[in-house]
Design a protein around this motif. Structure first.
Motif, mmCIF file in Angstrom:
data_model
loop_
_atom_site.group_PDB
_atom_site.id
_atom_site.type_symbol
_atom_site.label_atom_id
_atom_site.label_comp_id
_atom_site.label_asym_id
_atom_site.label_seq_id
_atom_site.Cartn_x
_atom_site.Cartn_y
_atom_site.Cartn_z
ATOM 1 N N LYS A 202 34.266 -47.058 30.389
ATOM 2 C CA LYS A 202 34.038 -45.798 31.108
ATOM 3 C C LYS A 202 34.201 -44.603 30.176
ATOM 4 O O LYS A 202 33.386 -43.667 30.194
ATOM 5 C CB LYS A 202 35.016 -45.683 32.269
ATOM 6 C CG LYS A 202 34.956 -44.338 33.008
ATOM 7 C CD LYS A 202 36.040 -44.254 34.065
ATOM 8 C CE LYS A 202 36.036 -42.883 34.742
ATOM 9 N NZ LYS A 202 36.319 -41.786 33.783
ATOM 10 N N TYR A 203 35.250 -44.596 29.362
ATOM 11 C CA TYR A 203 35.512 -43.466 28.477
ATOM 12 C C TYR A 203 34.434 -43.340 27.407
ATOM 13 O O TYR A 203 33.997 -42.232 27.067
ATOM 14 C CB TYR A 203 36.891 -43.606 27.832
ATOM 15 C CG TYR A 203 38.018 -43.461 28.820
ATOM 16 C CD1 TYR A 203 38.496 -42.196 29.173
ATOM 17 C CD2 TYR A 203 38.613 -44.579 29.420
ATOM 18 C CE1 TYR A 203 39.528 -42.047 30.090
ATOM 19 C CE2 TYR A 203 39.642 -44.446 30.328
ATOM 20 C CZ TYR A 203 40.098 -43.173 30.666
ATOM 21 O OH TYR A 203 41.120 -43.029 31.575
ATOM 22 N N LEU A 204 33.996 -44.465 26.863
ATOM 23 C CA LEU A 204 32.941 -44.442 25.860
ATOM 24 C C LEU A 204 31.649 -43.864 26.442
ATOM 25 O O LEU A 204 30.934 -43.122 25.761
ATOM 26 C CB LEU A 204 32.690 -45.855 25.320
ATOM 27 C CG LEU A 204 31.537 -45.975 24.316
ATOM 28 C CD1 LEU A 204 31.805 -45.143 23.067
ATOM 29 C CD2 LEU A 204 31.293 -47.431 23.946
ATOM 30 N N TYR A 205 31.379 -44.183 27.694
ATOM 31 C CA TYR A 205 30.184 -43.658 28.354
ATOM 32 C C TYR A 205 30.219 -42.130 28.371
ATOM 33 O O TYR A 205 29.210 -41.465 28.103
ATOM 34 C CB TYR A 205 30.085 -44.200 29.778
ATOM 35 C CG TYR A 205 28.849 -43.752 30.515
ATOM 36 C CD1 TYR A 205 27.616 -44.378 30.312
ATOM 37 C CD2 TYR A 205 28.900 -42.695 31.432
ATOM 38 C CE1 TYR A 205 26.468 -43.957 30.981
ATOM 39 C CE2 TYR A 205 27.768 -42.262 32.111
ATOM 40 C CZ TYR A 205 26.557 -42.907 31.889
ATOM 41 O OH TYR A 205 25.432 -42.495 32.555
ATOM 42 N N ASP A 206 31.392 -41.570 28.670
ATOM 43 C CA ASP A 206 31.528 -40.109 28.684
ATOM 44 C C ASP A 206 31.311 -39.514 27.294
ATOM 45 O O ASP A 206 30.725 -38.436 27.151
ATOM 46 C CB ASP A 206 32.913 -39.717 29.208
ATOM 47 C CG ASP A 206 33.083 -40.016 30.691
ATOM 48 O OD1 ASP A 206 32.060 -40.110 31.398
ATOM 49 O OD2 ASP A 206 34.240 -40.161 31.142
ATOM 50 N N VAL A 207 31.781 -40.213 26.258
ATOM 51 C CA VAL A 207 31.573 -39.751 24.883
ATOM 52 C C VAL A 207 30.077 -39.718 24.566
ATOM 53 O O VAL A 207 29.563 -38.749 24.005
ATOM 54 C CB VAL A 207 32.316 -40.656 23.878
ATOM 55 C CG1 VAL A 207 32.003 -40.226 22.443
ATOM 56 C CG2 VAL A 207 33.815 -40.603 24.112
ATOM 57 N N LEU A 208 29.369 -40.774 24.954
ATOM 58 C CA LEU A 208 27.926 -40.828 24.711
ATOM 59 C C LEU A 208 27.189 -39.730 25.466
ATOM 60 O O LEU A 208 26.215 -39.153 24.962
ATOM 61 C CB LEU A 208 27.386 -42.203 25.097
ATOM 62 C CG LEU A 208 27.848 -43.374 24.216
ATOM 63 C CD1 LEU A 208 27.348 -44.694 24.785
ATOM 64 C CD2 LEU A 208 27.375 -43.196 22.791
ATOM 65 N N LYS A 209 27.644 -39.439 26.669
ATOM 66 C CA LYS A 209 27.030 -38.361 27.448
ATOM 67 C C LYS A 209 27.241 -37.014 26.745
ATOM 68 O O LYS A 209 26.332 -36.178 26.688
ATOM 69 C CB LYS A 209 27.619 -38.320 28.861
ATOM 70 C CG LYS A 209 27.020 -39.346 29.797
ATOM 71 C CD LYS A 209 25.535 -39.066 30.028
ATOM 72 C CE LYS A 209 24.902 -40.001 31.023
ATOM 73 N NZ LYS A 209 23.433 -39.766 31.177
ATOM 74 N N ASP A 210 28.451 -36.792 26.226
ATOM 75 C CA ASP A 210 28.713 -35.554 25.486
ATOM 76 C C ASP A 210 27.814 -35.455 24.256
ATOM 77 O O ASP A 210 27.303 -34.378 23.924
ATOM 78 C CB ASP A 210 30.183 -35.488 25.064
ATOM 79 C CG ASP A 210 31.107 -35.113 26.217
ATOM 80 O OD1 ASP A 210 30.590 -34.768 27.296
ATOM 81 O OD2 ASP A 210 32.341 -35.167 26.032
#
Length: 510
Positions: free
Chosen positions: A250-258
């Motif tokens: 989940k956290y990695l997904y947010d990094v990719l979105k950023d």
């Protein structure tokens, strides 16, 4: 450019545009300030008269590529301040590597330079010591806190093998310097360390230091000096992002979105996914199920460890720049764009950002030479990474970030901290399939103190005095939190733990 030649701690000649100009009979430092006031747009060089033919003037524009740079070079076999300064200062700026450009506030009077605009900003705020080397050390130590970038620079001279004879600094100089530039408690610790490790009862240098007042400098003094480097460090303006990840889908997904929202998009995002479970497969389905505005290079491995993962990622880099990222970071859409602007302005090759955790406030507000390094919040030119890698001997321990940063500096690449660039570090909880590593010394009766990885770092990168000064501080700090309260018993136990740490650190070398 103005060149001030000096001999025996006195100015003997000042040259501007190949013409001699008048100077004062007062101290060298006084002359520097006077000349700067008369020629406010000039670079001012100082040089020992016997080094006149060795000046490497063709390199000056490259060295002083922006105004907030002070560079010098010590041609003596030993520094002006004795190595005993290491008993009170653990920073990397002491153990200078003399064959490369190295960050240090230890300025030398042999040869060096600074822009007149910096001197004019510091005038009336810096003490004009009669001893030129002491003046330069004091100015470097204080002005570096205000944003002056200070370097040991061998390119200033044609023949760096030429040896300069200089009187060796003594305990009086060190005690005075510590009293004037550090907290008073360090004067006592210096006295204690000299007594313990060198059997020196330096009572007179200790007492004499209290005749000197602490020096301070307004850290805003250099703020009005405009910085724009003439150095071209960005050409293609491409960047790859590397992210090691384990159990943080989940956290990695947010990094990719950023990253996908960046106003300056990366070329490649290199993800090294780890899962030590041999029957496991990748859980990052969104890497292929969703469309991303950059190329994703994804590697799945059963070998856990951030050092190994980052090394695998670095081997995949093809862009001009690299963003060392982490799988639990958050940042604004302009981060990469603003970072490139800062890189271009300062002409630097390695950048560190402000990296707060929840609730952490910004304390260091100056752009300055970083004394630390972070593998989750740094930007580095790819060419600077050719001879460095994360040390797998420090895997699962502490200090791998610091050690990597030291490798960079030991190869001539300074790390500049920019407080205006921010990456939020969430410190997300670890993933469900992470396992706590079993350290080789886990079951030892005498547990090493400090951690062998920290000892490894200090043994290989710092001076003996820095190591022993750290030992003294650790001895007092650890006493407060450990269970043995008998001071004599604690002393002998601490000595055993320290020796055990050295033993294991030597084993880590392989």
């Amino acid at each position: 450019m103005i060149i001030v030649y000096h001999q025996n701690n006195k100015v003997v000649e000042v040259v501007f545009e190949e013409e001699n100009i008048p100077f004062s009979s007062k101290s060298i430092a006084f002359n520097l300030f006077e000349i700067a006031q008369k020629y406010p747009e000039e670079l001012i060089i100082w040089c020992r008269l016997d080094l006149k033919s060795n000046l490497n003037t063709v390199k000056f524009q490259e060295i002083f590529h922006q105004k907030k740079i002070a560079a010098s070079y010590n041609l003596s076999d030993f520094p002006f301040l004795p190595e005993t300064i290491g008993y009170v200062d653990e920073a990397l700026f002491l153990n200078v590597k003399k064959d490369i450009t190295y960050p240090t506030w230890q300025m030398s009077g042999d040869v060096g330079g600074i822009h007149a605009e910096v001197l004019n900003a510091l005038k009336n705020h810096i003490n004009i010591d009669s001893d030129f080397d002491y003046f330069l050390h004091s100015m470097g130590k204080l002005a570096s806190l205000a944003g002056l970038l200070c370097y040991s620079e061998p390119m200033l001279i044609h023949d760096i093998s030429k040896n300069i004879k200089r009187r060796k600094g003594n305990d009086f100089w060190v005690f005075r310097f510590v009293k004037q530039h550090y907290r008073t408690r360090w004067v006592f610790l210096l006295f204690l360390n000299l007594l313990i490790y060198e059997k020196k009862f330096s009572i007179f240098p200790f007492l004499s230091s209290f005749g000197f007042r602490k020096r301070k400098l307004n850290e805003d003094l250099l703020d009005n000096i405009k910085v724009q480097s003439s150095r071209k460090v960005i050409e293609r303006k491409t960047i790859d992002v590397i992210i090691p990840t384990i159990g943080r889908k989940k956290y990695l997904y947010d990094v990719l979105k950023d990253l996908s929202l960046q106003t300056h998009l990366p070329e490649n995002v290199i993800i090294i996914e780890q899962n030590p479970n041999l029957n496991s497969v990748s859980e990052l389905d969104y890497l292929t199920n969703e469309s991303w505005p950059f190329n994703i290079k994804h590697t799945f491995t059963h070998q856990a460890g951030a050092c190994n993962a980052r090394n695998l990622a670095l081997a995949e880099v093809t862009s001009e720049w690299v963003f060392l990222n982490d799988d639990d970071n958050r940042f604004e859409a302009e981060l990469i764009e603003k970072t490139f602007e800062s890189i271009s302005q300062y002409g630097c090759l390695a950048v560190l950002t402000f990296y707060p955790v929840a609730g952490q406030k910004l304390v260091e507000r100056k752009i300055c030479q970083a004394s630390i390094f972070g593998s989750g919040n740094s930007f580095i030119k790819a060419t600077a990474l050719e001879k460095v890698k994360f040390n797998k001997s420090l895997e699962f321990g502490y200090g791998e970030d610091t050690e990597f940063g030291l490798q960079l500096r030991n190869n001539g690449f300074d790390v500049i901290y920019f407080p205006n660039l921010m990456i939020n570090h969430l410190r997300a909880p670890i993933g469900g399939f992470r396992t706590k590593p079993i350290l080789a010394w886990k079951d030892e009766v005498i547990q090493p103190k400090p951690s062998p990885t920290i000892m490894f770092l200090k043994l290989n990168n710092f001076t003996l005095q820095q190591l022993l000064g750290y030992k003294t501080v650790l001895f007092f700090k650890f006493y407060k939190i450990q269970s043995i309260k008998n001071p004599i018993k604690y002393f002998f136990n601490f000595q055993k733990q320290w020796k055990a740490s050295i033993l294991w650190a030597e084993k880590l070398k392989g």
